[in-house]
Design a protein around this motif. Structure first.
Motif, mmCIF file in Angstrom:
data_model
loop_
_atom_site.group_PDB
_atom_site.id
_atom_site.type_symbol
_atom_site.label_atom_id
_atom_site.label_comp_id
_atom_site.label_asym_id
_atom_site.label_seq_id
_atom_site.Cartn_x
_atom_site.Cartn_y
_atom_site.Cartn_z
ATOM 1 N N ILE A 96 -32.499 -17.250 12.494
ATOM 2 C CA ILE A 96 -31.038 -17.283 12.410
ATOM 3 C C ILE A 96 -30.427 -17.282 13.805
ATOM 4 C CG2 ILE A 96 -28.989 -15.963 11.731
ATOM 5 C CD1 ILE A 96 -30.644 -15.046 9.248
ATOM 6 N N ASP A 97 -30.947 -16.402 14.665
ATOM 7 C CA ASP A 97 -30.424 -16.360 16.026
ATOM 8 C C ASP A 97 -30.627 -17.696 16.741
ATOM 9 O OD1 ASP A 97 -29.545 -13.838 15.678
ATOM 10 O OD2 ASP A 97 -31.005 -12.859 16.982
ATOM 11 N N GLU A 119 -28.198 -20.306 15.397
ATOM 12 C CA GLU A 119 -26.827 -20.118 15.856
ATOM 13 C C GLU A 119 -26.686 -20.527 17.312
ATOM 14 O OE1 GLU A 119 -25.526 -16.257 14.484
ATOM 15 O OE2 GLU A 119 -25.198 -17.145 12.490
ATOM 16 N N TYR A 168 -40.203 -11.495 15.117
ATOM 17 C CA TYR A 168 -38.897 -12.032 15.464
ATOM 18 C C TYR A 168 -39.038 -13.198 16.437
ATOM 19 C CZ TYR A 168 -34.291 -12.350 17.593
ATOM 20 O OH TYR A 168 -33.099 -12.813 18.062
ATOM 21 N N TYR A 184 -34.757 -13.222 10.963
ATOM 22 C CA TYR A 184 -33.793 -12.776 11.979
ATOM 23 C C TYR A 184 -33.866 -13.706 13.195
ATOM 24 C CZ TYR A 184 -34.079 -8.137 9.600
ATOM 25 O OH TYR A 184 -34.086 -7.107 8.722
ATOM 26 N N PHE A 208 -33.288 -2.827 6.795
ATOM 27 C CA PHE A 208 -32.235 -3.343 7.634
ATOM 28 C C PHE A 208 -31.626 -4.649 7.148
ATOM 29 C CE2 PHE A 208 -30.350 -5.101 11.382
ATOM 30 C CZ PHE A 208 -29.630 -3.994 11.797
ATOM 31 N N HIS A 236 -28.203 -4.906 5.912
ATOM 32 C CA HIS A 236 -27.118 -4.712 6.861
ATOM 33 C C HIS A 236 -27.024 -5.815 7.900
ATOM 34 C CE1 HIS A 236 -27.198 -0.873 4.962
ATOM 35 N NE2 HIS A 236 -28.392 -0.604 5.442
ATOM 36 N N TYR A 237 -27.987 -6.671 7.869
ATOM 37 C CA TYR A 237 -27.979 -7.780 8.814
ATOM 38 C C TYR A 237 -26.742 -8.631 8.554
ATOM 39 C CZ TYR A 237 -30.067 -11.269 11.858
ATOM 40 O OH TYR A 237 -30.323 -12.123 12.890
ATOM 41 N N LYS A 238 -26.272 -9.290 9.621
ATOM 42 C CA LYS A 238 -25.092 -10.123 9.422
ATOM 43 C C LYS A 238 -25.398 -11.568 9.751
ATOM 44 C CE LYS A 238 -22.811 -6.002 10.341
ATOM 45 N NZ LYS A 238 -22.709 -5.073 11.447
ATOM 46 N N PRO A 239 -25.326 -12.493 8.846
ATOM 47 C CA PRO A 239 -25.067 -12.257 7.426
ATOM 48 C C PRO A 239 -26.250 -11.586 6.754
ATOM 49 C CG PRO A 239 -25.600 -14.558 7.830
ATOM 50 C CD PRO A 239 -25.519 -13.913 9.162
#
Lengths: 332, 332
Positions: A249-250, A253, A220, A246, A273, A276-279
Motif C-alpha cells: 500500500i505504501d 501510494e 513489510y 502494508y 493492527f 486500525h491501519y488506514k485504510p
DNA sequence: TTGTAAGCGTTATCAA
DNA sequence: TTGATAACGCTTACAA
C-alpha cells in the motif's frame, strides 16, 4: 548459606533421602506420620528439588521449546501466547527461540534443545530445507505449527490457508475485480504454497486468466519492493500476509495510486493492527491464539502418551472485509 | 541405539573418561597423540556431551534468561534481538520468557530460572512490586533493561527517557503548542516516571501551566480509552509510547478531530511501524537493539567476572519529527 | 601426562 | 512401608 539438598531434609526429618523423594513425587506409599514430618521440614528449610539433578536422573525436563522464525512479527508471538497459556496450566516451562528466518540458526537451536533433553518442540520452520528436523523426530516429540513439512510425517496444527485464500478471491471476483497480482511470501514455505493453490484454483473456477504471481518474503519491506517493481497495476493486489500488504500500500501510494480507489489490496493474517491501519485492511483472519493453544495441547498429550483425539488439525480462517478492497465497476 | 556417553568414547579410544573430558574442555594438557585419537573417535561416534550432566557437575548452564512483559510488543522483541545477537556469538543459550504484564507470573518465571541455575538474567519488569527480585540478586547476576528498580542496586541499561521527553516538549513548545495532555503508561513503571519528570520539567522551564497528566497502560487500547475520555482537547497530546499514540489518534478521529490539524499527537519508542503509520508519527526513538546488545554484554562480562567498563548505561534517544505534530499558530 | 575414584543431587531398584 | 545402594553422565582432586 549452602543450597539445601534432599539429604538435609532427610537428616532433619530423621528419614532416608528415598523417603523424602517418595513424598515429593508421590511415587510410593509413605506412612502418614513420616509424610507430614517430611513435608513440614521441607517447608521449614525452604527446600526446592534441584531440577537439573532430577532431569539427569529422570531423563526429562518438563520443558517445551518453541522455535519461531521472527520474534518481532506479532503473528508468531500471538501463536506463542496461545501455547504459553496452555503449558502454564500444565506446569511446563516454555522456552521461546528465535531463528531469525535462518535455517542454519534453526538447526543450531534444534540441536541445542535436543541435547538439553527438551521434552517436546513446537516448530514453525524458516523454510523447508532443514536437514536435521527429520532425524530429530526420533528423539523428540515435535508438533509443526502454521507450516508443515511435507517430507516428514508428524503432527501439525495449521489454518486452512487454501480455503481462506479461495474465499478471499471469490469475494474479490464477486465484487468486480477482473485482474490480479499475487505478491506471495517465501516460495518454499508451506503457507505460501497453500495460499497460492487457493489463489490459482479460485481464478480457474472463475475463468480468470489475467493474473501474475511474484514471490518475496513475508515482510513489510518485501511487500514494498515487490509493489514498487510492478509493471502493470491490476484490479486487485493480493498479498501473502498483512505485513506485505502494508508495504504494498505504501509503495502504491508513493507511485501515485489510491487504495482502494485505483487498486484493491488485501492481506492475510488479520494482525491486531490491521483493523486500525488506514485504510483498514481487508484480509483473512487466522486463529493465532488457538493455533498455539491446540498445538501445545497435542504436544502435551503426545509426550504423556495420552490418546490424542486428533493430531492433524486444520483450523478455519475467516474473511474480514474492510476498506482496502472496493467493488470495481465497469473498469477496463 | 543408546545415547553415547563419555565412557563410550573413552573405551573406544582406549583412554580414561577424564582424558576425554580434558580434551573436550581443554582443562589440562593431553598428549598430542591421545588428543587426536579422542577427537577422531568423538567425531566417529558423533558424541555430544550431555549438558545436563555438565551443569549438575559444574554448577552453571551457559544459559541466560530474558524476562519481558509482552512478547507481542515489538519494542520488547527488538530489544531481545539485540541481546540474542551478542549472546549467540558467545555461545550462550538465550531463553525468552513472557510475563504478560503480570508481576505474579514474573515471580514464577524468576523462581524457575533460578532453580534451573540460569547463569544470568536480563530483566524488564512488569511493575515495581516484585517481591523476590531483590533476593534473586544474591543468587544470580541480573541486568535491568529499559526499566530500573530504584529499590535495588543492580546494573542497568536504559535509554534517556527524561531527556528524550524534555526535547520533545521543547520542540512542541517551540512550534507553538501551548496546552498539553500527557497520556502516560503504568504509573509505577520506571520509564513512565522518567518521562513524566521530563515532561514536567520542560513545561516548568517554559512556564506553561496548562496541562494534565493521566495514567493508563502502555497499550493501544489504553491510549484509545484515555483519549476517548478526554474532556478538553489541548494543543498537543503527548503519549507514553507509540502504541498509545496509535490508539489516541484513532479515538480522536472517531471523535471528529483531525490529527495534526486540530490536535498534535506524539509517541515514544519509534517502532518500525511508526514511520508508515498514517499520518506518520512524531516520536522519540529509543535504541532498542543497542539496549539489548549492551545489556547482554554487561551481563556476560559480569558472569565471567571480567572488568566492566560501565555497568550503568544510559543510551541517548533521538527526536523524530514527522506528521502527527504540526506547528500551531495563533490558536486560542 | 594419565588414570582412579569421588561427587554433583536426584530417583529407582532391591532387600528388609 | 522404609532404607541402603547404585546409577544418571559428567568433571575434578588426587595419586601414579
Amino acid at each position: 548459606m549452602r543450597k539445601i539438598t534432599i539429604r538435609d531434609i532427610a537428616r532433619e526429618a530423621g528419614v532416608s533421602p528415598s523417603t523424602v523423594s517418595r513424598v515429593i513425587n508421590n511415587s510410593a506409599p509413605v506412612s502418614k506420620e513420616l509424610k507430614e514430618r517430611v513435608l513440614s521440614t521441607i517447608k521449614k528449610l525452604g527446600y526446592n528439588p534441584n531440577p537439573i539433578a532430577q532431569s539427569l536422573r529422570k531423563g526429562f525436563t518438563n520443558t517445551i521449546g518453541f522455535i519461531i522464525p521472527d520474534i518481532t512479527n506479532p503473528f508468531f508471538s500471538l501463536i506463542v501466547k496461545g501455547a504459553e497459556e496452555y503449558l502454564k496450566r500444565k506446569k511446563m516451562f516454555l522456552i521461546v527461540c528465535n531463528s531469525n528466518h535462518s535455517v542454519k540458526e534453526e538447526e543450531r537451536l534444534l540441536q541445542t534443545l535436543m541435547e538439553r533433553k527438551t521434552d517436546g518442540l513446537l516448530f514453525i520452520g524458516a523454510g523447508n530445507r532443514n536437514k536435521i528436523i527429520s532425524t530429530s523426530l526420533d528423539k523428540m516429540k515435535i508438533v509443526f505449527v502454521d507450516r508443515v513439512y511435507e517430507k516428514c510425517k508428524a503432527p501439525y496444527v495449521v489454518s486452512n490457508n487454501y480455503k481462506g485464500m479461495k474465499n478471499l478471491i471469490d469475494y474479490l471476483v464477486d465484487t468486480g475485480h477482473k485482474s490480479f497480482v499475487f505478491l506471495n511470501g517465501e516460495k518454499n514455505t508451506y503457507s505460501a504454497k497453500e495460499r497460492l493453490r487457493g489463489f490459482l484454483d479460485a481464478l480457474k473456477e472463475h475463468k480468470i486468466e489475467e493474473y501474475e504471481v511474484v514471490f518475496g518474503q513475508f515482510t513489510y519491506e518485501s511487500g514494498f519492493a515487490l509493489a514498487k517493481g510492478l509493471k502493470k497495476i491490476p484490479d486487485a493486489i493480493v498479498c501473502g500476509n498483512d505485513l506485505m500488504a502494508y508495504g504494498a500500500i505504501d509503495a502504491l501510494e508513493e507511485r501515485g495510486y489510491k487504495v482502494p480507489d485505483d487498486v484493491s489490496v488485501t492481506g492475510f493474517d488479520d494482525l491486531p493492527f490491521s483493523k486500525h491501519y488506514k485504510p483498514s485492511l481487508t484480509t483473512v483472519r487466522q486463529p493465532f491464539y488457538e493455533m498455539g493453544y491446540e498445538a501445545a495441547k497435542i504436544l502435551y498429550r503426545l509426550i504423556n502418551s495420552k490418546p490424542n483425539i486428533e493430531t492433524n488439525v486444520v483450523l478455519e480462517t475467516k474473511l474480514v472485509i474492510r476498506e482496502t478492497a472496493k467493488p470495481k465497476g465497469g473498469r477496463r
